[in-house]
Design an enzyme around this catalytic site. Structure first.
Site, PDB file in Angstrom:
ATOM      1  N   ALA A 127      33.101  29.384  48.526  1.00 15.89           N
ATOM      2  CA  ALA A 127      32.388  28.266  49.147  1.00 15.89           C
ATOM      3  C   ALA A 127      33.163  26.963  49.026  1.00 15.89           C
ATOM      4  O   ALA A 127      32.714  25.926  49.509  1.00 15.89           O
ATOM      5  CB  ALA A 127      31.026  28.116  48.479  1.00 15.89           C
ATOM      6  N   ASN A 195      29.682  28.609  40.870  1.00 15.21           N
ATOM      7  CA  ASN A 195      30.923  29.392  40.862  1.00 15.21           C
ATOM      8  C   ASN A 195      32.089  28.521  41.280  1.00 15.21           C
ATOM      9  O   ASN A 195      33.204  28.669  40.793  1.00 15.21           O
ATOM     10  CB  ASN A 195      30.793  30.563  41.836  1.00 15.21           C
ATOM     11  N   HIS A 225      30.385  20.069  48.572  1.00 15.97           N
ATOM     12  CA  HIS A 225      31.279  20.017  47.409  1.00 15.97           C
ATOM     13  C   HIS A 225      32.443  19.085  47.721  1.00 15.97           C
ATOM     14  O   HIS A 225      33.090  19.222  48.757  1.00 15.97           O
ATOM     15  CB  HIS A 225      31.862  21.401  47.102  1.00 15.97           C
TER      16      HIS A 225
HETATM   17  N1  LIG Z   1      32.680  32.135  44.631  1.00 16.66           N
HETATM   18  C1  LIG Z   1      31.888  31.471  45.456  1.00 16.66           C
HETATM   19  O1  LIG Z   1      32.301  30.491  46.088  1.00 16.66           O
HETATM   20  C2  LIG Z   1      30.480  31.903  45.622  1.00 16.66           C
HETATM   21  C3  LIG Z   1      29.969  32.890  44.834  1.00 16.66           C
HETATM   22  N2  LIG Z   1      28.677  33.315  44.977  1.00 16.66           N
HETATM   23  C4  LIG Z   1      28.214  34.370  44.054  1.00 16.66           C
HETATM   24  O2  LIG Z   1      28.414  35.637  44.679  1.00 16.66           O
HETATM   25  C5  LIG Z   1      27.429  36.562  44.198  1.00 16.66           C
HETATM   26  C6  LIG Z   1      26.724  37.214  45.391  1.00 16.66           C
HETATM   27  O3  LIG Z   1      26.079  36.209  46.153  1.00 16.66           O
HETATM   28  P1  LIG Z   1      25.062  36.561  47.341  1.00 16.66           P
HETATM   29  O4  LIG Z   1      25.651  37.574  48.255  1.00 16.66           O
HETATM   30  O5  LIG Z   1      24.602  35.279  47.895  1.00 16.66           O
HETATM   31  O6  LIG Z   1      23.878  37.250  46.500  1.00 16.66           O
HETATM   32  P2  LIG Z   1      22.558  37.958  47.031  1.00 16.66           P
HETATM   33  O7  LIG Z   1      21.512  37.655  46.034  1.00 16.66           O
HETATM   34  O8  LIG Z   1      22.321  37.618  48.454  1.00 16.66           O
HETATM   35  O9  LIG Z   1      22.943  39.517  46.954  1.00 16.66           O
HETATM   36  C7  LIG Z   1      23.150  40.173  45.732  1.00 16.66           C
HETATM   37  C8  LIG Z   1      23.353  41.651  46.014  1.00 16.66           C
HETATM   38  O10 LIG Z   1      23.594  42.324  44.772  1.00 16.66           O
HETATM   39  C9  LIG Z   1      22.897  43.551  44.806  1.00 16.66           C
HETATM   40  N3  LIG Z   1      22.622  44.079  43.473  1.00 16.66           N
HETATM   41  C10 LIG Z   1      21.768  43.620  42.524  1.00 16.66           C
HETATM   42  N4  LIG Z   1      21.750  44.443  41.465  1.00 16.66           N
HETATM   43  C11 LIG Z   1      22.612  45.448  41.752  1.00 16.66           C
HETATM   44  C12 LIG Z   1      23.008  46.620  41.070  1.00 16.66           C
HETATM   45  N5  LIG Z   1      22.537  46.939  39.861  1.00 16.66           N
HETATM   46  N6  LIG Z   1      23.915  47.454  41.652  1.00 16.66           N
HETATM   47  C13 LIG Z   1      24.412  47.173  42.883  1.00 16.66           C
HETATM   48  N7  LIG Z   1      24.070  46.073  43.585  1.00 16.66           N
HETATM   49  C14 LIG Z   1      23.187  45.217  43.021  1.00 16.66           C
HETATM   50  C15 LIG Z   1      21.596  43.243  45.548  1.00 16.66           C
HETATM   51  O11 LIG Z   1      21.058  44.465  46.023  1.00 16.66           O
HETATM   52  P3  LIG Z   1      19.718  44.530  46.978  1.00 16.66           P
HETATM   53  O12 LIG Z   1      20.171  44.002  48.323  1.00 16.66           O
HETATM   54  O13 LIG Z   1      19.414  45.970  47.029  1.00 16.66           O
HETATM   55  O14 LIG Z   1      18.707  43.671  46.315  1.00 16.66           O
HETATM   56  C16 LIG Z   1      22.132  42.340  46.653  1.00 16.66           C
HETATM   57  O15 LIG Z   1      22.540  43.092  47.760  1.00 16.66           O
HETATM   58  C17 LIG Z   1      26.467  35.761  43.304  1.00 16.66           C
HETATM   59  O16 LIG Z   1      26.807  35.931  41.945  1.00 16.66           O
HETATM   60  C18 LIG Z   1      26.731  34.317  43.726  1.00 16.66           C
HETATM   61  O17 LIG Z   1      26.460  33.410  42.676  1.00 16.66           O
HETATM   62  C19 LIG Z   1      27.876  32.789  45.946  1.00 16.66           C
HETATM   63  C20 LIG Z   1      28.344  31.798  46.760  1.00 16.66           C
HETATM   64  C21 LIG Z   1      29.663  31.242  46.646  1.00 16.66           C
HETATM   65  O1  LIG Z   2      28.055  26.205  47.973  1.00 18.96           O
HETATM   66  C1  LIG Z   2      27.816  27.417  47.909  1.00 18.96           C
HETATM   67  O2  LIG Z   2      27.704  28.107  48.912  1.00 18.96           O
HETATM   68  C2  LIG Z   2      27.695  28.160  46.635  1.00 18.96           C
HETATM   69  C3  LIG Z   2      28.094  27.477  45.429  1.00 18.96           C
HETATM   70  O3  LIG Z   2      27.990  26.278  45.283  1.00 18.96           O
HETATM   71  C4  LIG Z   2      28.604  28.317  44.362  1.00 18.96           C
HETATM   72  O4  LIG Z   2      28.314  29.535  44.323  1.00 18.96           O
HETATM   73  O5  LIG Z   2      29.357  27.791  43.543  1.00 18.96           O
END
Ligand SMILES: NC(=O)C1=CN([C@@H]2O[C@H](COP(=O)(O)OP(=O)(O)OC[C@H]3O[C@@H](n4cnc5c(N)ncnc54)[C@H](OP(=O)(O)O)[C@@H]3O)[C@@H](O)[C@H]2O)C=CC1
Ligand SMILES: O=C([O-])CC(=O)C(=O)O
Length: 273
Positions: A127, A195, A225
């Site tokens: 992001a 993150n 951001h």
């Molecule tokens: N690096 C970056 O810039 C960013 C990082 N992130 C991070 O990325 C990660 C994913 O974000 P996002 O896609 O929005 O999250 P969501 O909440 O939309 O999706 C999470 C997924 O994980 C699955 N899940 C949960 N438990 C399990 C398990 N035990 N085994 C397998 N799958 C599982 C869920 O399954 P189900 O669909 O079946 O519920 C769901 O599909 C988060 O940690 C978020 O903080 C987000 C935004 C930006």
């Molecule tokens: O901005 C976003 O989409 C998510 C964000 O801040 C993070 O995961 O760090």
């Protein structure tokens, strides 16, 4: 007819939420040199329908099986699962693309594990903006790095820092600064929201020296951001205003960043550091 000389690299996606669904669909549409072989979700039944309709349906398996069946595993699951997803991948000398970057701080040994076994952890821009410039500046000396994040209230509710400090953000009518401190502390207090702070810190001067401000801002509709870096090669500031995906905590551009990162792995022309 020319034979296909390069075998395709097998990719798996852990988590089929806002990020994982788009990444899996893009892989199915076709990314040069890669093939989607497996996906995981918490409730597989919720996803069986659309996964079966993909051009080449991957297996829906528990996360424990991903490292075995794929060469690259894309982690886009809740942060508490990072260790169980990434450790078996890098232990086998394979590649993990990590989105729950904040969790890397509690699992720093994963990097040592990757180093010991010839594996790799890739953190895409996600992001955030400008990690290419930050890593370039870090080859020299970065004097300071700061992130200022503004999010609509819906993108912050539920963060542990708010409950621990008794901070109410629902119903605020003006921007409220809810955190000022290090990237390490931001990641602890906002594990699903910051993150980006940890990604900036890992690209630059580390989680203790990288400063972070977080604002709950009812006047913005986008996750915003701004990074400010001062170094011996350049001073720069950049801002990104992310349109939230169906998960208000996650910007739409995050999945696109992963897709761009996967495209670069085998691209004939690769732009950016
Ligand atoms: N690096 C970056 O810039 C960013 C990082 N992130 C991070 O990325 C990660 C994913 O974000 P996002 O896609 O929005 O999250 P969501 O909440 O939309 O999706 C999470 C997924 O994980 C699955 N899940 C949960 N438990 C399990 C398990 N035990 N085994 C397998 N799958 C599982 C869920 O399954 P189900 O669909 O079946 O519920 C769901 O599909 C988060 O940690 C978020 O903080 C987000 C935004 C930006
Ligand atoms: O901005 C976003 O989409 C998510 C964000 O801040 C993070 O995961 O760090």
């Amino acid at each position: 007819m020319m034979a296909d000389s390069k075998a395709k690299t097998r990719v798996a996606v852990a988590g089929l939420g806002a990020i994982g669904t788009d990444v899996a669909k893009a892989l199915d549409q076709g990314i040069e040199g890669l093939t989607l072989v497996a996906v995981s979700a918490n409730s597989p039944d919720k996803h069986r329908g659309w996964v079966a309709e993909l051009k080449s349906a991957p297996k829906l398996v528990p996360i424990e099986q991903l490292a075995e069946v794929a060469d690259i595993v894309v982690e886009c699951a809740p942060s508490k699962l990072v260790r169980s997803i990434v450790a078996p991948v890098v232990e086998r000398g394979k590649t993990a693309v990590v989105l729950s970057v904040g969790a890397l701080l509690q699992n720093e040994d994963l990097v040592d594990l990757a180093r010991a076994h010839g594996g790799q952890i890739i953190v895409p821009n996600g992001a955030l903006i400008g990690l290419d410039a930050v890593t370039a500046a870090a080859v020299g000396t970065i004097h300071s790095a700061k992130l200022v994040t503004r999010k609509p209230v819906a993108g912050l509710v539920g963060a542990p820092h708010l409950a621990e400090n008794n901070i109410q953000i629902e119903g605020i009518t003006e921007p409220l600064r809810i955190f000022e401190g290090s990237a390490r502390d931001a990641a602890k207090g906002f594990p699903a929201n910051l993150n980006v702070a940890v990604a900036l810190s890992l690209a630059g001067i580390g989680p203790d020296r990288t400063r972070v401000e977080i604002w709950a801002d009812p006047t913005v509709t986008r996750n915003t951001h701004r990074i400010e870096v001062d170094s011996d090669s350049a001073r720069f500031s950049m801002m990104i205003e992310n349109i939230p995906s169906e998960n208000p905590k996650t910007g739409r551009i995050t999945a696109l960043s992963v897709i761009a990162c996967l495209r670069k792995l085998r691209a004939s022309l690769r732009i950016g550091t």
